[in-house]
Design a protein around this motif. Structure first.
Motif, PDB file in Angstrom:
ATOM      1  N   SER A  15      -2.449  11.529 128.739  1.00 51.54           N
ATOM      2  CA  SER A  15      -3.703  11.718 127.995  1.00 51.54           C
ATOM      3  C   SER A  15      -3.819  13.135 127.422  1.00 51.54           C
ATOM      4  O   SER A  15      -3.240  14.091 127.957  1.00 51.54           O
ATOM      5  CB  SER A  15      -4.910  11.416 128.885  1.00 51.54           C
ATOM      6  OG  SER A  15      -5.015  12.384 129.880  1.00 51.54           O
ATOM      7  N   VAL A  16      -4.573  13.218 126.342  1.00 52.20           N
ATOM      8  CA  VAL A  16      -4.860  14.512 125.731  1.00 52.20           C
ATOM      9  C   VAL A  16      -5.590  15.351 126.770  1.00 52.20           C
ATOM     10  O   VAL A  16      -6.569  14.900 127.381  1.00 52.20           O
ATOM     11  CB  VAL A  16      -5.727  14.326 124.468  1.00 52.20           C
ATOM     12  CG1 VAL A  16      -6.169  15.671 123.914  1.00 52.20           C
ATOM     13  CG2 VAL A  16      -4.955  13.525 123.415  1.00 52.20           C
ATOM     14  N   THR A  17      -5.097  16.559 126.991  1.00 47.06           N
ATOM     15  CA  THR A  17      -5.641  17.399 128.056  1.00 47.06           C
ATOM     16  C   THR A  17      -6.129  18.713 127.454  1.00 47.06           C
ATOM     17  O   THR A  17      -5.344  19.460 126.870  1.00 47.06           O
ATOM     18  CB  THR A  17      -4.545  17.669 129.117  1.00 47.06           C
ATOM     19  OG1 THR A  17      -4.084  16.405 129.596  1.00 47.06           O
ATOM     20  CG2 THR A  17      -5.082  18.483 130.274  1.00 47.06           C
ATOM     21  N   TYR A  18      -7.433  18.933 127.594  1.00 46.60           N
ATOM     22  CA  TYR A  18      -8.015  20.156 127.052  1.00 46.60           C
ATOM     23  C   TYR A  18      -8.545  21.000 128.204  1.00 46.60           C
ATOM     24  O   TYR A  18      -9.448  20.584 128.930  1.00 46.60           O
ATOM     25  CB  TYR A  18      -9.148  19.809 126.067  1.00 46.60           C
ATOM     26  CG  TYR A  18      -9.857  21.026 125.503  1.00 46.60           C
ATOM     27  CD1 TYR A  18      -9.169  22.219 125.284  1.00 46.60           C
ATOM     28  CD2 TYR A  18     -11.211  20.986 125.196  1.00 46.60           C
ATOM     29  CE1 TYR A  18      -9.805  23.338 124.773  1.00 46.60           C
ATOM     30  CE2 TYR A  18     -11.857  22.094 124.666  1.00 46.60           C
ATOM     31  CZ  TYR A  18     -11.147  23.266 124.468  1.00 46.60           C
ATOM     32  OH  TYR A  18     -11.782  24.374 123.966  1.00 46.60           O
ATOM     33  N   ILE A  19      -7.960  22.188 128.356  1.00 48.06           N
ATOM     34  CA  ILE A  19      -8.420  23.114 129.387  1.00 48.06           C
ATOM     35  C   ILE A  19      -9.206  24.224 128.681  1.00 48.06           C
ATOM     36  O   ILE A  19      -8.626  25.050 127.972  1.00 48.06           O
ATOM     37  CB  ILE A  19      -7.228  23.709 130.181  1.00 48.06           C
ATOM     38  CG1 ILE A  19      -6.331  22.591 130.748  1.00 48.06           C
ATOM     39  CG2 ILE A  19      -7.740  24.625 131.282  1.00 48.06           C
ATOM     40  CD1 ILE A  19      -6.993  21.683 131.762  1.00 48.06           C
ATOM     41  N   LYS A  20     -10.510  24.220 128.865  1.00 55.40           N
ATOM     42  CA  LYS A  20     -11.358  25.183 128.157  1.00 55.40           C
ATOM     43  C   LYS A  20     -11.126  26.618 128.630  1.00 55.40           C
ATOM     44  O   LYS A  20     -11.284  27.559 127.857  1.00 55.40           O
ATOM     45  CB  LYS A  20     -12.836  24.824 128.357  1.00 55.40           C
ATOM     46  CG  LYS A  20     -13.208  23.509 127.691  1.00 55.40           C
ATOM     47  CD  LYS A  20     -14.678  23.196 127.894  1.00 55.40           C
ATOM     48  CE  LYS A  20     -15.015  21.900 127.195  1.00 55.40           C
ATOM     49  NZ  LYS A  20     -16.410  21.498 127.387  1.00 55.40           N
ATOM     50  N   ASP A  21     -10.788  26.768 129.919  1.00 55.36           N
ATOM     51  CA  ASP A  21     -10.562  28.107 130.471  1.00 55.36           C
ATOM     52  C   ASP A  21      -9.379  28.033 131.432  1.00 55.36           C
ATOM     53  O   ASP A  21      -9.526  27.592 132.577  1.00 55.36           O
ATOM     54  CB  ASP A  21     -11.829  28.591 131.197  1.00 55.36           C
ATOM     55  CG  ASP A  21     -11.642  29.977 131.802  1.00 55.36           C
ATOM     56  OD1 ASP A  21     -10.549  30.569 131.649  1.00 55.36           O
ATOM     57  OD2 ASP A  21     -12.593  30.467 132.436  1.00 55.36           O
ATOM     58  N   ALA A  36       2.738  19.374 131.954  1.00 57.02           N
ATOM     59  CA  ALA A  36       3.195  18.326 132.873  1.00 57.02           C
ATOM     60  C   ALA A  36       2.045  17.382 133.230  1.00 57.02           C
ATOM     61  O   ALA A  36       2.234  16.166 133.337  1.00 57.02           O
ATOM     62  CB  ALA A  36       3.779  18.957 134.138  1.00 57.02           C
ATOM     63  N   LYS A  37       0.851  17.940 133.396  1.00 59.51           N
ATOM     64  CA  LYS A  37      -0.309  17.090 133.723  1.00 59.51           C
ATOM     65  C   LYS A  37      -0.593  16.104 132.586  1.00 59.51           C
ATOM     66  O   LYS A  37      -0.873  14.922 132.826  1.00 59.51           O
ATOM     67  CB  LYS A  37      -1.540  17.967 133.995  1.00 59.51           C
ATOM     68  CG  LYS A  37      -2.805  17.177 134.315  1.00 59.51           C
ATOM     69  CD  LYS A  37      -3.932  18.098 134.719  1.00 59.51           C
ATOM     70  CE  LYS A  37      -5.282  17.369 134.738  1.00 59.51           C
ATOM     71  NZ  LYS A  37      -5.254  16.044 135.350  1.00 59.51           N
ATOM     72  N   ALA A  38      -0.513  16.582 131.347  1.00 63.05           N
ATOM     73  CA  ALA A  38      -0.748  15.692 130.197  1.00 63.05           C
ATOM     74  C   ALA A  38       0.283  14.567 130.158  1.00 63.05           C
ATOM     75  O   ALA A  38      -0.046  13.422 129.817  1.00 63.05           O
ATOM     76  CB  ALA A  38      -0.710  16.499 128.900  1.00 63.05           C
ATOM     77  N   VAL A  39       1.521  14.891 130.559  1.00 64.96           N
ATOM     78  CA  VAL A  39       2.572  13.863 130.605  1.00 64.96           C
ATOM     79  C   VAL A  39       2.258  12.853 131.706  1.00 64.96           C
ATOM     80  O   VAL A  39       2.286  11.640 131.490  1.00 64.96           O
ATOM     81  CB  VAL A  39       3.959  14.509 130.864  1.00 64.96           C
ATOM     82  CG1 VAL A  39       5.004  13.441 131.171  1.00 64.96           C
ATOM     83  CG2 VAL A  39       4.386  15.345 129.661  1.00 64.96           C
ATOM     84  N   ARG A  40       1.935  13.368 132.901  1.00 64.05           N
ATOM     85  CA  ARG A  40       1.680  12.465 134.042  1.00 64.05           C
ATOM     86  C   ARG A  40       0.464  11.584 133.778  1.00 64.05           C
ATOM     87  O   ARG A  40       0.466  10.396 134.091  1.00 64.05           O
ATOM     88  CB  ARG A  40       1.442  13.275 135.333  1.00 64.05           C
ATOM     89  CG  ARG A  40       2.668  14.007 135.860  1.00 64.05           C
ATOM     90  CD  ARG A  40       2.437  14.475 137.298  1.00 64.05           C
ATOM     91  NE  ARG A  40       1.172  15.196 137.476  1.00 64.05           N
ATOM     92  CZ  ARG A  40       1.012  16.507 137.333  1.00 64.05           C
ATOM     93  NH1 ARG A  40       2.052  17.269 137.012  1.00 64.05           N
ATOM     94  NH2 ARG A  40      -0.157  17.076 137.516  1.00 64.05           N
ATOM     95  N   GLY A  53       7.225  13.695 125.211  1.00 64.71           N
ATOM     96  CA  GLY A  53       7.012  15.136 125.112  1.00 64.71           C
ATOM     97  C   GLY A  53       5.563  15.436 124.828  1.00 64.71           C
ATOM     98  O   GLY A  53       4.701  14.550 124.940  1.00 64.71           O
ATOM     99  N   VAL A  54       5.307  16.694 124.480  1.00 62.39           N
ATOM    100  CA  VAL A  54       3.926  17.102 124.175  1.00 62.39           C
ATOM    101  C   VAL A  54       3.914  18.083 123.004  1.00 62.39           C
ATOM    102  O   VAL A  54       4.890  18.795 122.757  1.00 62.39           O
ATOM    103  CB  VAL A  54       3.238  17.793 125.382  1.00 62.39           C
ATOM    104  CG1 VAL A  54       3.071  16.836 126.546  1.00 62.39           C
ATOM    105  CG2 VAL A  54       3.984  19.052 125.805  1.00 62.39           C
TER     106      VAL A  54
END
Ligand code: SME
Length: 151
Positions: free
Chosen positions: A77-83, A70-74, A113-114
């Motif tokens: 942007s490409v969202t990378y969570i390392k941990d 949902a955060k990537a949609v809002r 979508g994602v």
């Protein structure tokens, strides 16, 4: 993962939208090492609906106000969570997930979508791999322009 892999992905697009998306998720899941879930969520009526995927059973419907997808949609942007364990705003569909890469998919410049890629290792993705996954998500977005997944 390299240009040959991109060509292989390109060859998986055909007129069967669900089949093409499923095959691409499967190709990524099986040919990229150390992944535990690869799939899609598509927006409909202000929710994210699970699409084709490879991996364990996942959350079927997500709201747009919680979680990494949902955060990537809002943020568009490409969202990378390392941990993923280091943040509160993560929905643990598969408890094996340790890092997560979410790439928005577009149609007519709107996020529809994602592509969600989960790994069982913290900080799994290199910058080079993230760039390749951006190329793959761009290919999927181009395909979705003419092949909407949900109506
Ligand atoms: N972790 C995601 C939920 C989807 S599963 O990873 C398949 C999120 O936080 O949005």
């Amino acid at each position: 993962m390299n240009g040959t892999f991109l060509k292989e992905i390109e060859a998986l697009f055909d007129e069967n939208v669900i089949g093409s998306l499923a095959n691409i998720a499967s190709a990524i899941y099986h040919e990229v090492n150390d992944l535990n879930w690869v799939g899609y969520y598509f927006i409909k009526d202000r929710y994210l609906y699970l699409g084709p995927f490879s991996g364990k059973v996942a959350c079927s419907i997500l709201t747009l106000d919680k979680g990494v997808c949902a955060k990537a949609v809002r943020d568009r942007s490409v969202t990378y969570i390392k941990d993923v364990h280091a943040i509160e705003d993560h929905i643990a569909c598969d408890s094996a997930s340790a890092s997560e890469l979410v790439l928005p998919l577009y149609k007519d410049k709107k996020v529809i979508g994602v592509l969600d890629i989960d790994a069982p290792i913290t900080d799994r993705f290199t910058e080079f791999e993230i760039e390749l996954f951006k190329d793959i998500s761009s290919m999927i977005s181009t395909y979705l322009e003419a092949h909407p997944p949900l109506s």
